[in-house]
Design a protein around this motif. Sequence first.
Motif, PDB file in Angstrom:
ATOM      1  N   ASP A 176       1.047  -1.219   0.080  1.00 33.51           N
ATOM      2  CA  ASP A 176      -0.040  -0.002   0.213  1.00 33.51           C
ATOM      3  C   ASP A 176       0.968   1.276   0.049  1.00 33.51           C
ATOM      4  O   ASP A 176       2.169   1.254  -0.125  1.00 33.51           O
ATOM      5  N   VAL A 177       0.339   2.582   0.022  1.00 28.13           N
ATOM      6  CA  VAL A 177       1.090   3.633  -0.103  1.00 28.13           C
ATOM      7  C   VAL A 177       1.905   3.711   0.919  1.00 28.13           C
ATOM      8  O   VAL A 177       3.226   4.237   0.633  1.00 28.13           O
ATOM      9  N   ASP A 178       1.558   3.813   1.999  1.00 32.60           N
ATOM     10  CA  ASP A 178       2.086   4.026   3.278  1.00 32.60           C
ATOM     11  C   ASP A 178       3.433   3.130   3.461  1.00 32.60           C
ATOM     12  O   ASP A 178       4.508   3.562   3.635  1.00 32.60           O
ATOM     13  N   LEU A 181       6.673   9.747  -0.214  1.00 32.63           N
ATOM     14  CA  LEU A 181       5.190   9.661  -0.274  1.00 32.63           C
ATOM     15  C   LEU A 181       4.513  10.018  -1.543  1.00 32.63           C
ATOM     16  O   LEU A 181       3.608   9.276  -2.144  1.00 32.63           O
ATOM     17  N   GLN A 182       4.736  11.015  -2.049  1.00 32.48           N
ATOM     18  CA  GLN A 182       4.375  11.516  -3.377  1.00 32.48           C
ATOM     19  C   GLN A 182       4.888  10.197  -4.423  1.00 32.48           C
ATOM     20  O   GLN A 182       3.884   9.888  -5.049  1.00 32.48           O
ATOM     21  N   ARG A 211       2.257   7.588  -4.027  1.00 42.13           N
ATOM     22  CA  ARG A 211       0.984   7.909  -4.365  1.00 42.13           C
ATOM     23  C   ARG A 211       1.001   7.712  -6.099  1.00 42.13           C
ATOM     24  O   ARG A 211      -0.063   7.236  -6.493  1.00 42.13           O
ATOM     25  N   GLU A 261       1.020   4.376  -7.165  1.00 46.94           N
ATOM     26  CA  GLU A 261      -0.316   3.669  -7.072  1.00 46.94           C
ATOM     27  C   GLU A 261      -1.115   3.949  -8.262  1.00 46.94           C
ATOM     28  O   GLU A 261      -1.928   3.061  -8.588  1.00 46.94           O
ATOM     29  N   LYS A 262      -1.340   5.373  -8.516  1.00 51.21           N
ATOM     30  CA  LYS A 262      -2.273   5.543  -9.644  1.00 51.21           C
ATOM     31  C   LYS A 262      -1.938   5.043 -10.837  1.00 51.21           C
ATOM     32  O   LYS A 262      -2.811   4.523 -11.541  1.00 51.21           O
ATOM     33  N   VAL A 275      -2.004  13.615  -6.940  1.00 55.44           N
ATOM     34  CA  VAL A 275      -0.800  13.424  -6.088  1.00 55.44           C
ATOM     35  C   VAL A 275      -1.084  14.678  -4.833  1.00 55.44           C
ATOM     36  O   VAL A 275      -0.682  15.683  -5.303  1.00 55.44           O
TER      37      VAL A 275
END
Length: 295
Positions: A199-201, A220-221, A224, A227-228, A294
Amino acid sequence: MTLSRDQIAARLAEAGYIADGELATAVSLMQLLKRPLLLEGEAGVGKTEVAKALASVHSTELIRLQCYEGLDQAAALYEWNYQRQLLAIEAHKVEAGGVRMADIEDQIFSEKYLLERPLLAAIRRERPPVLLIDEVDRADEEFEAFLLELLSDWQVSIPELGTITAVSIPHVVLTSNGTRELSDALRRRCLYHYVDYPDVDREARIITAHLPAAGASLSLQIARMVEKIRKEELRKVPGVAETLDWAAALVGLDVRDLREAPEAVHETLMCLLKTREDKARFKPEVTQRLLGRVA
C-alpha cells in the motif's frame, strides 16, 4: 530461539525489507514449525527479497536455485566432474597399467569429484542456510515431485555414495509467479503467503529505507503516483524494484516535489514502463492528470 512477529518485522526492516504484519507472522511461523514458506504473487512485488533479507536476519548463507523449464535433478542436486574423472582415469592408466577398474571407480566416484548444486549444498551446511527456490512454477511437474520428496525427508540418494541425510535443516523459501498451478501436495507441505503490491504508506517506507535522500515527503508522493499508475490499464504493472529505480532517478535529478517537475516526472517514467504499448499510452497529458491527484 523463535522470534516473534514484531521481532521478525524489526529484523527484516534492519535488513532493508519492510514487511506487513501477515508476512512477518508467516516468517515467524516458518521458524517455529520448521516448514518451507511458499510466497506467491506478481513478478516484482519483492518475493525474492524476503529470502535475501531472511539470510541477513539469521546471518547465514543464501543458497539460490533458479527454476526454469527443463530443470532436472543434475542441475539442482549434484553432478560429477566428468573432466576431472577422465583425467584421473588417464593418469591411472599411465601410473599403474594393471590397476583394477573397480578400484578406479571407487576413487573417481568420491567426494573429491562431486559437484554440489544448490539443493545438496543446502542440506550439507553445518549452519542452516536460507534455501531460495525461486520461481518454482517455471519448473515442470516431475521436478516438483522430486522437490517434494526432498522437502519431506531431508535426504537424497546418490547411487555411487548412498543416502545423504541433511546435516541441518535449511530455512526454505519458495516463490511462484503463478505461471502454472502448483500441486496440492507441494502446497500442503508449505506455509503460504500471497505477496501483494504494497500500500502507499508501506511503499513510501520502502523508498525511504532504500533511499534516505528522498525524504518522507517525496517518498510519499512517489508511492502515491505509482499507486495511480498501477491502476491504469498496463501490460506490465511496475513492481517495487521499478519504484526504487524511479525514486533514485528523481533524487539524482534533484526533484523534490513531483508537481513542480512534471517534465522530469514524465521523462523518467521509462523506469516504470517497460513495454512499447505502456509507454505509448502514457502521453504527457496522462502524466499530468495523475500528478493532479497526488496530494
